[in-house]
Design a protein around this motif. Sequence first.
Motif, short mmCIF file in Angstrom:
data_model
loop_
_atom_site.label_atom_id
_atom_site.label_comp_id
_atom_site.label_asym_id
_atom_site.label_seq_id
_atom_site.Cartn_x
_atom_site.Cartn_y
_atom_site.Cartn_z
N ARG A 84 24.63 34.77 22.49
CA ARG A 84 24.69 34.67 21.13
C ARG A 84 25.66 35.86 20.50
O ARG A 84 25.73 36.14 18.97
N ASN A 140 16.11 33.54 16.24
CA ASN A 140 16.29 32.86 15.02
C ASN A 140 16.13 33.87 13.91
O ASN A 140 16.99 33.78 13.00
N SER A 141 14.96 34.81 13.86
CA SER A 141 14.63 35.51 12.91
C SER A 141 15.67 36.66 12.81
O SER A 141 16.03 37.12 11.69
N ASN A 165 18.88 36.47 13.88
CA ASN A 165 20.36 35.66 13.45
C ASN A 165 20.20 35.62 12.00
O ASN A 165 21.03 35.87 11.24
N ASN A 166 19.03 35.35 11.50
CA ASN A 166 18.78 35.27 10.13
C ASN A 166 19.15 36.60 9.40
O ASN A 166 19.69 36.76 8.09
N TRP A 176 12.57 32.57 21.14
CA TRP A 176 13.82 31.84 20.39
C TRP A 176 13.20 32.12 19.06
O TRP A 176 14.23 32.14 18.11
N LYS A 177 12.03 32.21 18.58
CA LYS A 177 11.92 32.62 17.22
C LYS A 177 12.14 34.03 16.57
O LYS A 177 12.57 34.02 15.65
#
Length: 418
Positions: free
Chosen positions: A349, A270-271, A273-274, A266-267
Amino acid sequence: MNLVGQILKQTTLRFKMSSSYAVGDKPIQGLRSFGPYDADLFAKDEIHCAIIFSKQIEQYAELLKNAFTKGEGIFDNFEQWFRVGIKFSEEYQVKQETVSEIRRTAEEISTKDIDIVFILTSQRNPDIYREGKAILLGNGIPSQFVIAKKLINPNQRQWIWSNMALATYAKVGGTPWVITTNEKRNEVVMGVSRTRDVTGKYIVGFVTVFNQDGDFLLLHSKAPVVEWEQYVEGLRDLIIEAYHEYESLQGKPEDIILHFRKRPGWKELNSINNALQEIGFSTPYALIHLNEYSNYRLFDTGHNTYVPQAGLKVDLSSHQVLLLLDGRIGDRRSRRGVPNVLEIAMDRRSTLPIEEFPRLVKQINDFARVNWRGFNPKSSPVTLNYSYLISRLVTEIGTDSWNQVIASGKLRDKAWFL
């Protein structure tokens, strides 16, 4: 549970970018007839090579030079297939096959204007391989190792020369062929992966970048890091940098496709997505998980081998399928054992519509044909295959040498890892 499957049609290959008629099913015939895809754009008039060998295997060095310049068997010669001359401008005969001799010779070659180095050894030696590769790559020079005893049989040699010539052209920056596609969109496909060094201490993240035709454009990586958090933070920058370099080469893409060789945490997501937010969410994207270690298996009970045809796709849901790249073609299969199944899933996502998923699966199937390490299609798409080859090289040459390769930046647009 009823599952629906179909056989995806095998794509044709595109040669010689300037001609829409330069297409075919077989790579060797395509190269003979049309030359490589980038024949009109290739930056050099002649490829300059160096060759390293010991006195004991001098005759094999002569075989290699003669094959590349004059041909042997099915391999016509390098210039006839790739429409560019090749010259063995530097020859080095070492006294012994030792690490110190290879190191000294590789360092000397690094001062010369050489495009690629052939290193002949009597047998495989991991220490020589690691040292030779590391020094040359650190100086921006790709290399090709050749084991002399594999060149004894002339019937096998012609195929070895063919595959070696293909890899050589790609390693120096050439594009032998791409897939034929009717899609007119500008689409960037990124293979995202990571590996650890042989000690398990350092993490190396990297991104390979392709266009919608399967043309390899560049490799982006960063210096190895110890902490997972450092890797995750670096992954964001990797994707942004790779995207902007693609945009400078190919223009703004209509969408972004990201293939993951290893299931991201998940990290990592998230990276990513950023990174995509930094790029701009106006560009649709798809996050595609490619699991090459699926627990699923596919069989064809209507055939005596029980092996289904290559290209079999089985839908598990609207966003998850099984794809068999390692199947039989006609009644034959070149490998043994139970064929591996590729499990493909589109992350929820993703902002690209789910209706695009079948097209992206077909693209993955087609990308198995853009394998420039040999003339047979791989049992994995090029995004997975290149990630595997890069991971293996990281463990072989070590993180210190990887730092030098990345820092020099001379090889990022060449498939030097083949």
